[in-house]
Design a protein around this motif. Structure first.
Motif, PDB file in Angstrom:
ATOM      1  N   THR A 102      57.260  74.144  39.666  1.00  0.00           N
ATOM      2  CA  THR A 102      56.224  74.867  39.028  1.00  0.00           C
ATOM      3  C   THR A 102      55.602  74.046  37.997  1.00  0.00           C
ATOM      4  O   THR A 102      55.975  73.136  37.223  1.00  0.00           O
ATOM      5  CB  THR A 102      57.125  76.167  38.191  1.00  0.00           C
ATOM      6  OG1 THR A 102      56.321  76.937  37.658  1.00  0.00           O
ATOM      7  CG2 THR A 102      58.208  75.518  37.318  1.00  0.00           C
ATOM      8  N   ALA A 103      54.441  74.569  37.478  1.00  0.00           N
ATOM      9  CA  ALA A 103      53.664  74.139  36.507  1.00  0.00           C
ATOM     10  C   ALA A 103      52.839  74.824  35.974  1.00  0.00           C
ATOM     11  O   ALA A 103      52.714  76.064  36.619  1.00  0.00           O
ATOM     12  CB  ALA A 103      52.695  72.967  37.082  1.00  0.00           C
ATOM     13  N   GLY A 104      52.294  74.915  34.610  1.00  0.00           N
ATOM     14  CA  GLY A 104      51.577  75.613  33.962  1.00  0.00           C
ATOM     15  C   GLY A 104      50.592  74.900  32.909  1.00  0.00           C
ATOM     16  O   GLY A 104      50.869  73.802  32.567  1.00  0.00           O
ATOM     17  N   GLY A 105      49.482  75.569  32.435  1.00  0.00           N
ATOM     18  CA  GLY A 105      48.376  75.170  31.709  1.00  0.00           C
ATOM     19  C   GLY A 105      47.424  74.088  32.533  1.00  0.00           C
ATOM     20  O   GLY A 105      46.783  73.381  31.693  1.00  0.00           O
ATOM     21  N   VAL A 106      47.589  74.029  33.912  1.00  0.00           N
ATOM     22  CA  VAL A 106      46.656  73.149  34.529  1.00  0.00           C
ATOM     23  C   VAL A 106      46.113  73.917  35.761  1.00  0.00           C
ATOM     24  O   VAL A 106      46.618  74.794  36.041  1.00  0.00           O
ATOM     25  CB  VAL A 106      47.366  71.925  34.773  1.00  0.00           C
ATOM     26  CG1 VAL A 106      47.826  71.014  33.932  1.00  0.00           C
ATOM     27  CG2 VAL A 106      48.681  72.308  35.808  1.00  0.00           C
ATOM     28  N   GLN A 131      48.002  70.718  42.979  1.00  0.00           N
ATOM     29  CA  GLN A 131      48.690  70.558  44.192  1.00  0.00           C
ATOM     30  C   GLN A 131      48.230  68.994  44.720  1.00  0.00           C
ATOM     31  O   GLN A 131      49.150  68.863  45.492  1.00  0.00           O
ATOM     32  CB  GLN A 131      47.940  71.684  45.240  1.00  0.00           C
ATOM     33  CG  GLN A 131      48.258  73.032  44.758  1.00  0.00           C
ATOM     34  CD  GLN A 131      49.729  73.258  45.068  1.00  0.00           C
ATOM     35  OE1 GLN A 131      50.436  72.609  45.983  1.00  0.00           O
ATOM     36  NE2 GLN A 131      50.410  73.830  44.068  1.00  0.00           N
ATOM     37  N   LYS A 132      47.440  68.272  44.250  1.00  0.00           N
ATOM     38  CA  LYS A 132      47.517  66.957  44.602  1.00  0.00           C
ATOM     39  C   LYS A 132      48.797  66.172  44.112  1.00  0.00           C
ATOM     40  O   LYS A 132      48.831  64.991  44.537  1.00  0.00           O
ATOM     41  CB  LYS A 132      46.224  66.376  44.147  1.00  0.00           C
ATOM     42  CG  LYS A 132      44.910  66.770  44.605  1.00  0.00           C
ATOM     43  CD  LYS A 132      43.778  66.280  44.012  1.00  0.00           C
ATOM     44  CE  LYS A 132      42.358  66.895  44.600  1.00  0.00           C
ATOM     45  NZ  LYS A 132      41.080  66.258  43.996  1.00  0.00           N
ATOM     46  N   MET A 133      49.301  66.753  43.275  1.00  0.00           N
ATOM     47  CA  MET A 133      50.456  66.291  42.658  1.00  0.00           C
ATOM     48  C   MET A 133      51.771  66.850  43.175  1.00  0.00           C
ATOM     49  O   MET A 133      52.878  66.578  42.557  1.00  0.00           O
ATOM     50  CB  MET A 133      50.459  66.167  41.064  1.00  0.00           C
ATOM     51  CG  MET A 133      49.196  65.293  40.598  1.00  0.00           C
ATOM     52  SD  MET A 133      49.134  65.889  38.866  1.00  0.00           S
ATOM     53  CE  MET A 133      50.788  65.322  38.453  1.00  0.00           C
ATOM     54  N   ALA A 134      51.731  67.712  44.294  1.00  0.00           N
ATOM     55  CA  ALA A 134      52.905  68.445  44.569  1.00  0.00           C
ATOM     56  C   ALA A 134      54.082  67.616  45.303  1.00  0.00           C
ATOM     57  O   ALA A 134      55.034  68.068  45.031  1.00  0.00           O
ATOM     58  CB  ALA A 134      52.361  69.283  46.009  1.00  0.00           C
ATOM     59  N   ARG A 135      53.870  66.446  45.425  1.00  0.00           N
ATOM     60  CA  ARG A 135      54.676  65.462  46.127  1.00  0.00           C
ATOM     61  C   ARG A 135      54.652  64.083  45.263  1.00  0.00           C
ATOM     62  O   ARG A 135      53.374  63.563  45.501  1.00  0.00           O
ATOM     63  CB  ARG A 135      54.684  65.219  47.398  1.00  0.00           C
ATOM     64  CG  ARG A 135      55.317  66.332  48.217  1.00  0.00           C
ATOM     65  CD  ARG A 135      54.733  66.270  49.883  1.00  0.00           C
ATOM     66  NE  ARG A 135      55.454  64.858  50.271  1.00  0.00           N
ATOM     67  CZ  ARG A 135      56.723  65.218  50.777  1.00  0.00           C
ATOM     68  NH1 ARG A 135      57.264  66.271  51.126  1.00  0.00           N
ATOM     69  NH2 ARG A 135      57.539  64.149  51.292  1.00  0.00           N
ATOM     70  N   LEU A 136      55.628  63.559  44.886  1.00  0.00           N
ATOM     71  CA  LEU A 136      55.621  62.480  44.041  1.00  0.00           C
ATOM     72  C   LEU A 136      56.485  61.428  44.558  1.00  0.00           C
ATOM     73  O   LEU A 136      57.815  61.749  44.696  1.00  0.00           O
ATOM     74  CB  LEU A 136      55.828  62.440  42.489  1.00  0.00           C
ATOM     75  CG  LEU A 136      54.624  63.040  41.945  1.00  0.00           C
ATOM     76  CD1 LEU A 136      54.897  63.040  40.382  1.00  0.00           C
ATOM     77  CD2 LEU A 136      53.202  62.593  42.131  1.00  0.00           C
TER      78      LEU A 136
END
Length: 211
Positions: free
Chosen positions: A119-123, A129-134
């Protein structure tokens, strides 16, 4: 001599007194200090002492605020067992006090070599979604997961470090990421970012690590 003319002496300007006799006027550059118990007071030293005392009082007040906030955050954590709601609830509680604008919560994949965005917020939703997998070691969150240690990044807007490139794209200026570890097992990472300041102070970093 002309009436009203002033004579200058070594002790400073002279000007007529009421009775017509010359009266010595102090030099403008003279520093008049009060006396305390027969001794001159060092004004700069007193000012520094007052400033230090005010700073210490402000630090104590800030620590009290963070301690109270920690208890309130603990109450949020106890109200739900849903990870997404839990993280969002914590963020909503602490954001105003710490000047936070965004958060990212990653969980470690079953294979243990990739972080998946929980989950993420404020962006922006599309951009994130480009950072969904690291991969472990990728960006700050991936590095925190690989090394199992917290990382705080400051002055991101002025940095050319590739680890913070994506954060600059979100307008984030200060960032703190912490590993989520239970019984020596890495679960993921939780990080917070600010667009309103360039760094978190030590008490704020410690607070975020405590959460």
């Amino acid at each position: 001599p002309l009436a009203g003319a002033r004579a200058r002496g070594r002790g400073g300007d002279r000007h007529p007194a009421v009775d017509g006799s010359p009266r010595r006027r102090p030099r403008r550059s003279a520093v008049l200090l009060p006396r305390l118990r027969g001794r001159d007071v060092d004004a700069p030293k007193v000012a520094r002492a007052i400033t230090a005392r005010k700073r210490a009082q402000e630090e104590l007040r800030r620590q009290d605020e963070l301690l109270e906030l920690l208890w309130e955050t603990a109450a949020v954590l106890l109200t739900t067992d849903k990870p997404d709601a839990m993280v969002r609830g914590v963020f909503d509680k602490i954001a105003p006090q710490l000047g936070l604008d965004a958060f990212f919560n990653y969980m470690l994949s079953e294979t243990g070599d990739v972080l998946l965005l929980e989950t993420a917020g404020g962006v922006d939703g599309v951009a994130v979604q480009k950072m969904a997998r690291l991969k472990l070691g990728q960006c700050i969150c991936g590095t925190v997961a690989r090394e199992r240690r917290a990382i705080a990044a400051s002055y991101i807007a002025q940095s050319d470090d590739p680890l913070v490139r994506h954060l600059k794209g979100f307008g984030i200026r200060a960032y703190a990421c912490n590993p989520l570890i239970a019984e020596d097992r890495l679960l993921g990472t939780l990080s917070f970012g600010s667009r309103s300041k360039d760094e978190f102070d030590p008490d704020e970093i410690e607070f975020l690590q405590t959460i």
